[in-house]
Every structure is written in structure tokens, then in C-alpha cells.
Design an enzyme around this catalytic site. Structure first.
Site, PDB file in Angstrom:
ATOM      1  N   GLU A 131     132.786  75.156  92.006  1.00  0.00           N
ATOM      2  CA  GLU A 131     132.091  75.260  93.821  1.00  0.00           C
ATOM      3  C   GLU A 131     133.551  75.440  94.173  1.00  0.00           C
ATOM      4  O   GLU A 131     134.301  74.966  93.960  1.00  0.00           O
ATOM      5  CB  GLU A 131     131.683  73.881  94.385  1.00  0.00           C
ATOM      6  N   ARG A 145     137.176  78.001 101.823  1.00  0.00           N
ATOM      7  CA  ARG A 145     137.927  77.637 103.332  1.00  0.00           C
ATOM      8  C   ARG A 145     138.805  78.995 103.463  1.00  0.00           C
ATOM      9  O   ARG A 145     140.049  78.507 104.225  1.00  0.00           O
ATOM     10  CB  ARG A 145     138.492  76.345 102.846  1.00  0.00           C
ATOM     11  N   LYS A 178     124.550  65.797  97.513  1.00  0.00           N
ATOM     12  CA  LYS A 178     125.287  66.040  97.720  1.00  0.00           C
ATOM     13  C   LYS A 178     126.106  64.528  98.395  1.00  0.00           C
ATOM     14  O   LYS A 178     125.490  64.871  99.956  1.00  0.00           O
ATOM     15  CB  LYS A 178     126.730  67.031  98.429  1.00  0.00           C
TER      16      LYS A 178
HETATM   17  O1  LIG Z   1     134.170  72.091 100.863  1.00  0.00           O
HETATM   18  C1  LIG Z   1     133.082  70.746 101.002  1.00  0.00           C
HETATM   19  O2  LIG Z   1     131.828  71.148 100.987  1.00  0.00           O
HETATM   20  C2  LIG Z   1     133.423  68.787 100.840  1.00  0.00           C
HETATM   21  O3  LIG Z   1     132.756  68.934 101.378  1.00  0.00           O
HETATM   22  C3  LIG Z   1     134.695  68.837 100.349  1.00  0.00           C
HETATM   23  C4  LIG Z   1     134.935  68.867  98.954  1.00  0.00           C
HETATM   24  O4  LIG Z   1     133.646  68.818  98.860  1.00  0.00           O
HETATM   25  C5  LIG Z   1     136.101  67.818  99.009  1.00  0.00           C
HETATM   26  O5  LIG Z   1     136.702  68.471  99.456  1.00  0.00           O
HETATM   27  C6  LIG Z   1     136.006  67.773  97.752  1.00  0.00           C
HETATM   28  O6  LIG Z   1     136.384  66.263  97.793  1.00  0.00           O
HETATM   29  P1  LIG Z   1     138.063  65.929  96.707  1.00  0.00           P
HETATM   30  O7  LIG Z   1     137.561  65.848  95.604  1.00  0.00           O
HETATM   31  O8  LIG Z   1     138.304  64.393  97.251  1.00  0.00           O
HETATM   32  O9  LIG Z   1     139.040  66.784  96.932  1.00  0.00           O
END
Ligand SMILES: O=C(O)C(=O)C[C@H](O)[C@H](O)COP(=O)(O)O
Length: 211
Positions: A43, A47, A131
């Protein structure tokens, strides 16, 4: 235009690294390293300004890797990632506009949910791989157990605060199809171009998912 079967698309891809691209070349190198380690889905979050080009490059240059777009926040982005070549899209939450756009674009889509009402809105729109975000913050293991009864046909992709140590327990839950996490692409490894480390993390994660 119709709802694309995301469960079928991602069947067998039980760990989906969440990766924020620093550059197009980095994204291709990361995707290749993950694939060498046995992980065949990624994924790429929207950003950074290079994200759409990164998705296009991975789709074109890394055969065998299913490339998805993350952080898809509105319908315009859903259209952009579809045109860039993403094969699935993921959001941290959801909206009626996003659910309609995924259907209009025939894009495999994992809407983000954190409550029963959000699960029901996604189900009503025809989506059944959701999700579950932010997993650790919302006590997702307890939610998954509680939702097995009322939402028996839904499968979840918990994401948020999951690391290698926590992944196995999530994967054991019968309503978990896959999970997401950024731990496979640590910032220092990316800064150093340490693709071997990414490959090793992928290999360890892939081993966890063969249970
Ligand atoms: O950007 C998106 O679409 C999100 O929903 C956030 C990401 O999935 C998380 O930032 C990943 O989570 P971590 O593994 O805790 O870093």
C-alpha cells in the site's frame, strides 16, 4: 460499474506493508525487495508528491507486486489512483462519496472502519473487506471477536500500531483476511537504501503468515 472483489484480489496476501514513498526509484527498490522477501502486495500512501508516480512505476516495473494506494481521502484521489495503475485503494476512514467512487471506477477498495455503523454502511454499499483502523488504538482484537457474530460475512484488514510482534495474533483471528503495517519499511532503512533489511523484514513477515 460494480464493486470489485477485494477479498479475491488479495487472497494469499496476508501482510500488506504500508509505505510512504520518498522517491519513484525508492518505491521500485522497496517493492522489489518486498517481493524478494515473499511479500506480494504493497500500500503506497498518497502522503508525498511523488506518490502517484511511485504507484505507476511499481505497477509498470515490478511484475507480481499488487500495488495499492493508501490514504485515499476523496473521490478525486480514487480516480487519480485508478488512472495511475493502482489495483486496489485503501482509506483510513470512509464516506458515501468514496464508496460510490470505488464502485464507479471499478476499483477494489478497502474502506476504513472503526465502528459497527461504519461496517454497516460499507456492507450496504457492497464492500466486504474493510480496513480496521487504527487497530491498536481501538482495541481491534476485542472488536474482531465481538463482530464475528453480527458481521459474519465481513473480513477485516487491521492496520495501525501493528508490528512483527503483534502480527501473528491478528492473523489467527478467523475474520482477519490480511493486515497492514509500516514496520517493514522503517525510515532509517529507506534513508540508507538498505533494501536487504527490507527484504529480511519481508521474509520474517511472510513466514508469520504461513500458519
Ligand atoms: O494512510 C492511511 O491510509 C492510513 O490509514 C494510515 C496507515 O495505514 C497507518 O499509518 C499505518 O499504521 P502504522 O503501521 O501504525 O504506521
Amino acid at each position: 460499474m460494480s464493486v470489485v472483489d477485494a477479498q479475491a484480489l488479495l487472497r494469499g496476501s496476508r501482510i500488506i506493508p504500508v509505505y510512504t514513498p520518498g522517491s519513484v526509484d525508492e518505491a521500485v527498490a522497496v517493492a522489489q525487495a518486498l517481493l524478494r522477501g515473499g511479500i506480494d502486495a504493497i500500500e503506497v500512501t498518497l502522503r508525498t508528491p511523488v506518490a502517484l508516480d511511485a504507484i505507476a512505476a511499481v505497477a509498470a516495473q515490478v511484475p507480481g507486486m499488487k500495488v495499492g494506494a493508501g490514504t485515499v481521502l476523496d473521490a478525486a484521489q480514487m480516480r487519480q489512483v485508478q488512472r495511475a495503475g493502482a489495483s486496489f485503494a485503501v482509506s483510513p476512514g470512509s464516506s458515501p462519496q468514496l464508496l460510490a467512487a470505488a464502485r464507479d471506477e471499478s476499483m477494489a477498495y478497502l474502506p476504513g472502519v472503526a465502528t459497527g455503523s461504519e461496517v454497516m454502511a460499507a456492507m450496504a454499499a457492497g464492500f466486504d473487506l474493510l480496513k480496521l483502523f487504527p487497530a491498536q488504538a481501538i482495541n481491534a482484537l476485542a472488536l474482531l471477536a465481538a463482530w464475528r457474530g453480527p458481521f459474519a460475512q465481513v473480513r477485516f484488514c487491521p492496520t495501525g500500531g501493528i508490528d512483527a510482534a503483534r502480527a501473528a495474533e491478528y492473523l489467527r483471528q478467523p475474520n482477519v483476511a490480511c493486515l497492514g503495517g509500516s514496520w517493514l519499511t522503517p525510515a532509517d532503512a529507506l534513508a540508507q537504501g538498505d533494501w536487504e533489511r527490507v527484504e529480511t523484514l519481508a521474509r520474517e513477515a511472510a513466514a508469520l503468515s504461513i500458519v
